[in-house]
Design a protein around this motif. Structure first.
Motif, PDB file in Angstrom:
ATOM      1  N   GLU A 299      -9.208   5.791  -3.286  1.00  0.00           N
ATOM      2  CA  GLU A 299      -9.117   7.224  -3.572  1.00  0.00           C
ATOM      3  C   GLU A 299      -7.787   7.556  -4.226  1.00  0.00           C
ATOM      4  O   GLU A 299      -7.718   8.350  -5.169  1.00  0.00           O
ATOM      5  N   VAL A 300      -6.720   6.949  -3.714  1.00  0.00           N
ATOM      6  CA  VAL A 300      -5.386   7.181  -4.280  1.00  0.00           C
ATOM      7  C   VAL A 300      -5.349   6.732  -5.736  1.00  0.00           C
ATOM      8  O   VAL A 300      -4.914   7.470  -6.627  1.00  0.00           O
TER       9      VAL A 300
ATOM     10  N   ARG B 202       0.676   4.797  -4.853  1.00  0.00           N
ATOM     11  CA  ARG B 202       0.636   6.011  -5.662  1.00  0.00           C
ATOM     12  C   ARG B 202       1.769   6.010  -6.687  1.00  0.00           C
ATOM     13  O   ARG B 202       1.573   6.342  -7.863  1.00  0.00           O
TER      14      ARG B 202
ATOM     15  N   LYS C 149      -6.347   8.835   3.115  1.00  0.00           N
ATOM     16  CA  LYS C 149      -7.231   8.395   2.035  1.00  0.00           C
ATOM     17  C   LYS C 149      -7.233   6.884   1.907  1.00  0.00           C
ATOM     18  O   LYS C 149      -6.198   6.228   2.072  1.00  0.00           O
TER      19      LYS C 149
ATOM     20  N   SER D 117      -2.336  11.425   4.189  1.00  0.00           N
ATOM     21  CA  SER D 117      -3.588  11.948   3.637  1.00  0.00           C
ATOM     22  C   SER D 117      -4.815  11.345   4.310  1.00  0.00           C
ATOM     23  O   SER D 117      -5.887  11.946   4.302  1.00  0.00           O
TER      24      SER D 117
ATOM     25  N   LEU E 165      -7.236   3.479  -0.244  1.00  0.00           N
ATOM     26  CA  LEU E 165      -6.401   3.200  -1.414  1.00  0.00           C
ATOM     27  C   LEU E 165      -7.165   3.417  -2.715  1.00  0.00           C
ATOM     28  O   LEU E 165      -6.576   3.794  -3.735  1.00  0.00           O
TER      29      LEU E 165
ATOM     30  N   CYS F 129       0.932   3.483  -9.444  1.00  0.00           N
ATOM     31  CA  CYS F 129      -0.133   3.997 -10.308  1.00  0.00           C
ATOM     32  C   CYS F 129       0.425   4.978 -11.333  1.00  0.00           C
ATOM     33  O   CYS F 129      -0.007   4.990 -12.500  1.00  0.00           O
TER      34      CYS F 129
ATOM     35  N   GLU G  44      -3.674   5.420   3.096  1.00  0.00           N
ATOM     36  CA  GLU G  44      -2.466   6.199   2.782  1.00  0.00           C
ATOM     37  C   GLU G  44      -2.042   7.037   3.979  1.00  0.00           C
ATOM     38  O   GLU G  44      -2.834   7.805   4.533  1.00  0.00           O
TER      39      GLU G  44
ATOM     40  N   GLU H 138      -7.365   8.953  -8.081  1.00  0.00           N
ATOM     41  CA  GLU H 138      -6.690  10.221  -8.365  1.00  0.00           C
ATOM     42  C   GLU H 138      -5.625  10.063  -9.438  1.00  0.00           C
ATOM     43  O   GLU H 138      -5.467  10.920 -10.310  1.00  0.00           O
ATOM     44  N   GLU H 139      -4.880   8.974  -9.372  1.00  0.00           N
ATOM     45  CA  GLU H 139      -3.761   8.772 -10.291  1.00  0.00           C
ATOM     46  C   GLU H 139      -4.187   8.140 -11.610  1.00  0.00           C
ATOM     47  O   GLU H 139      -3.491   8.286 -12.617  1.00  0.00           O
TER      48      GLU H 139
ATOM     49  N   SER I 221       0.815  -1.216   0.000  1.00  0.00           N
ATOM     50  CA  SER I 221       0.000   0.000   0.000  1.00  0.00           C
ATOM     51  C   SER I 221       0.849   1.266   0.000  1.00  0.00           C
ATOM     52  O   SER I 221       0.454   2.278  -0.593  1.00  0.00           O
TER      53      SER I 221
ATOM     54  N   SER J 105      -1.823   5.268  10.031  1.00  0.00           N
ATOM     55  CA  SER J 105      -2.861   5.848   9.179  1.00  0.00           C
ATOM     56  C   SER J 105      -4.256   5.582   9.715  1.00  0.00           C
ATOM     57  O   SER J 105      -5.149   6.436   9.583  1.00  0.00           O
TER      58      SER J 105
END
Length: 371
Positions: free
Chosen positions: A137-138, A104, A133, A131, A135, A107, A128, A141-142, A100, A314
Motif C-alpha cells: 500500500e505504501v 516510503r 498499511k 498507518s 508495504l 519510494c 508501516e 501510494e508513492e 521497511s 505495527s
C-alpha cells in the motif's frame, strides 16, 4: 450428426513470458547483494544501489561486498552505484531491498527516475508503523501506475549467494488481463527473470497473504529466540511456531488474503527457517534478550536493523484495529515495548483458557495454572 471438437488454442497463440533484462536492486546489504547475484546468475544486467557511497565504492572496486557478504565474488554483470538516477537508468524492473521503515522515503527518491510502468518488487517485510498499511500500500501510494508485488520465502542471504538450492514466492495482484494471459503477468516475467539452477521462484496472486506472513514471522521469530535464550527447548519452539502460523492465517484472512497461502513458502517455509536458527537476526536478537542481555548490549552494542522489533508495534496496532487476537505477537510486543517481564509474560501465554484446537469447537475452560 457428429459435432467437431472445439479447437484448443495453439501454444503459439499464448503470449510468451518474456524476462525483464535490466534489473535495479535498491539496497546493498546482504539480502540486496544476494538478490543482485541471483539476477546476475540468471543472465540479467543488474545495477546495485546503496546509500553508503563508501561501501558502494568498495563493491565497485573489489567486486565483493566486504561488509555484508565477504568472500563472495560478484559477476561483472552487476554494477554498483550510490546514484539513484544511475541505478534506475534503463531498468525495466526494480527490487526494493531497503528496510521497511525507510520504504516510503526510498519510494519518493525512486519516483522521479523509474521508467513508466516498471514493476516494483518489495523484498523487505513489515507493516508501516502508525498507518498500519501493508508495504504494498505504501509503495502504491508513492509510485502510482507501477505494479507492486513482493518476493518472500525461506531465504537466508548468504545461502542464496552461495547458490544453495532455494525456493521463494513472487506475489502480485492479478488483474483480469493477467488471468487471461498469466504467462505475461509481471509475477511470471519476474519468475523467469530470477529463476536459475539454484533459485526456484513460485508465482502467487495473494499479495496480502504473502505480506502478512512476512511481517508476522519476524515477530514470532523473536518469541522463539526469547524462549531459546531463556533455556527452553524444542517443544516450546514447536508450539510457538504452530501458534504463529495460526496468527498469520487469522490476520491474512481478516485482510482479504487466503489461509492456504500461509501453508506455502512465504508462510510456514519462512517461519520455520527463521524460528530455527540464530542465523536469523530476529531469532538471534530474541535469544540474546532471553539470556538476560540488555537491549542496548545486544549484537555487542552494534546497530543492527531488527525488523520484528519495530514490526511488533505495527502488527499489534493493526491487529487491534481489525479486532483479532494475536497472543504470541502481543507477548513479544509487551516484552519489547511495555517493559513486561519475559518469563511471566510467557507463563501467562501458556496459562490462557483451554480451547478447542479446531476453531469450530466452541469450548473455553479456565487453565489450572491461571492465576
Amino acid at each position: 450428426m457428429t459435432l467437431s471438437p472445439i479447437p484448443r488454442p495453439e501454444a503459439a497463440d499464448k503470449p510468451e513470458a518474456v524476462p525483464y533484462e535490466n534489473i535495479a536492486v535498491l539496497g546493498a546489504g546482504a539480502w540486496g547483494t544476494a538478490l543482485a547475484l541471483v539476477a546476475g546468475q540468471a543472465g540479467r544486467a543488474v545495477r546495485l544501489w546503496g546509500r553508503n557511497a563508501e561501501d558502494v565504492a568498495t563493491i565497485a572496486k573489489t567486486g565483493c561486498n566486504l561488509r555484508y557478504l565477504p568472500g563472495i565474488d560478484l559477476p561483472a554483470s552487476i554494477r554498483a552505484t550510490s546514484d539513484m538516477a544511475q541505478a534506475l537508468d534503463g531498468a525495466d524492473c526494480v527490487l526494493m531491498v531497503t528496510p521497511s521503515v525507510t520504504l516510503r522515503e526510498i519510494c519518493r527518491k525512486v519516483a522521479p527516475h523509474i521508467a513508466p510502468g516498471a514493476p516494483v518488487v518489495l523484498c523487505a517485510k513489515g507493516i508501516e508503523t502508525g498507518s498500519g498499511k501493508l508495504l504494498s500500500e505504501v509503495a502504491s501510494e508513492e509510485l502510482p501506475g507501477h505494479p507492486v508485488g513482493a518476493l518472500s520465502g525461506p531465504t537466508f542471504a548468504r545461502e542464496v549467494a552461495l547458490n544453495y538450492p532455494t525456493a521463494a514466492t513472487l506475489a502480485f495482484p492479478f488483474a483480469q488481463a493477467d488471468r487471461r494471459a498469466p504467462r505475461a503477468a509481471p509475477a511470471s516475467r519476474l519468475a523467469l527473470s530470477l529463476g536459475s539452477e539454484s533459485f526456484r521462484p513460485y508465482v502467487s496472486d495473494d499479495l496480502v497473504g504473502v505480506e502478512v506472513a512476512g511481517a508476522v514471522k519476524n515477530v514470532i521469530a523473536i518469541a522463539c529466540g526469547m524462549m531459546t535464550g531463556a533455556g527452553y527447548a524444542e517443544n516450546t519452539r514447536a508450539s510457538l511456531i504452530t501458534w504463529g502460523i495460526a496468527e498469520m492465517m487469522t490476520m491474512a484472512e481478516a485482510l482479504g488474503g487466503r489461509r492456504e497461502t500461509i501453508a506455502g513458502l512465504s508462510g510456514i517455509g519462512d517461519l520455520t527457517l527463521t524460528c530455527s536458527s540464530t542465523t536469523s537476526r530476529n531469532m538471534h536478537f530474541g535469544a540474546q534478550l532471553g539470556s538476560g542481555i540488555e537491549r542496548r548490549n545486544v549484537f555487542q552494542g552494534n546497530p543492527v536493523v531488527i525488523e520484528g522489533e519495530v514490526g511488533a508495534i505495527s502488527v499489534i496496532d493493526l491487529a487491534d484495529r481489525i479486532g483479532i487476537d494475536m497472543p504470541v505477537s502481543r507477548a513479544v510486543h509487551d516484552i519489547l515495548h511495555e517493559g513486561a517481564n519475559l518469563r511471566e509474560t510467557f507463563a501467562a501465554l501458556w496459562a490462557r483458557p483451554i480451547t478447542g484446537e479446531n476453531k469450530f469447537l466452541n469450548l473455553a475452560l479456565e487453565h489450572p495454572a491461571a492465576g
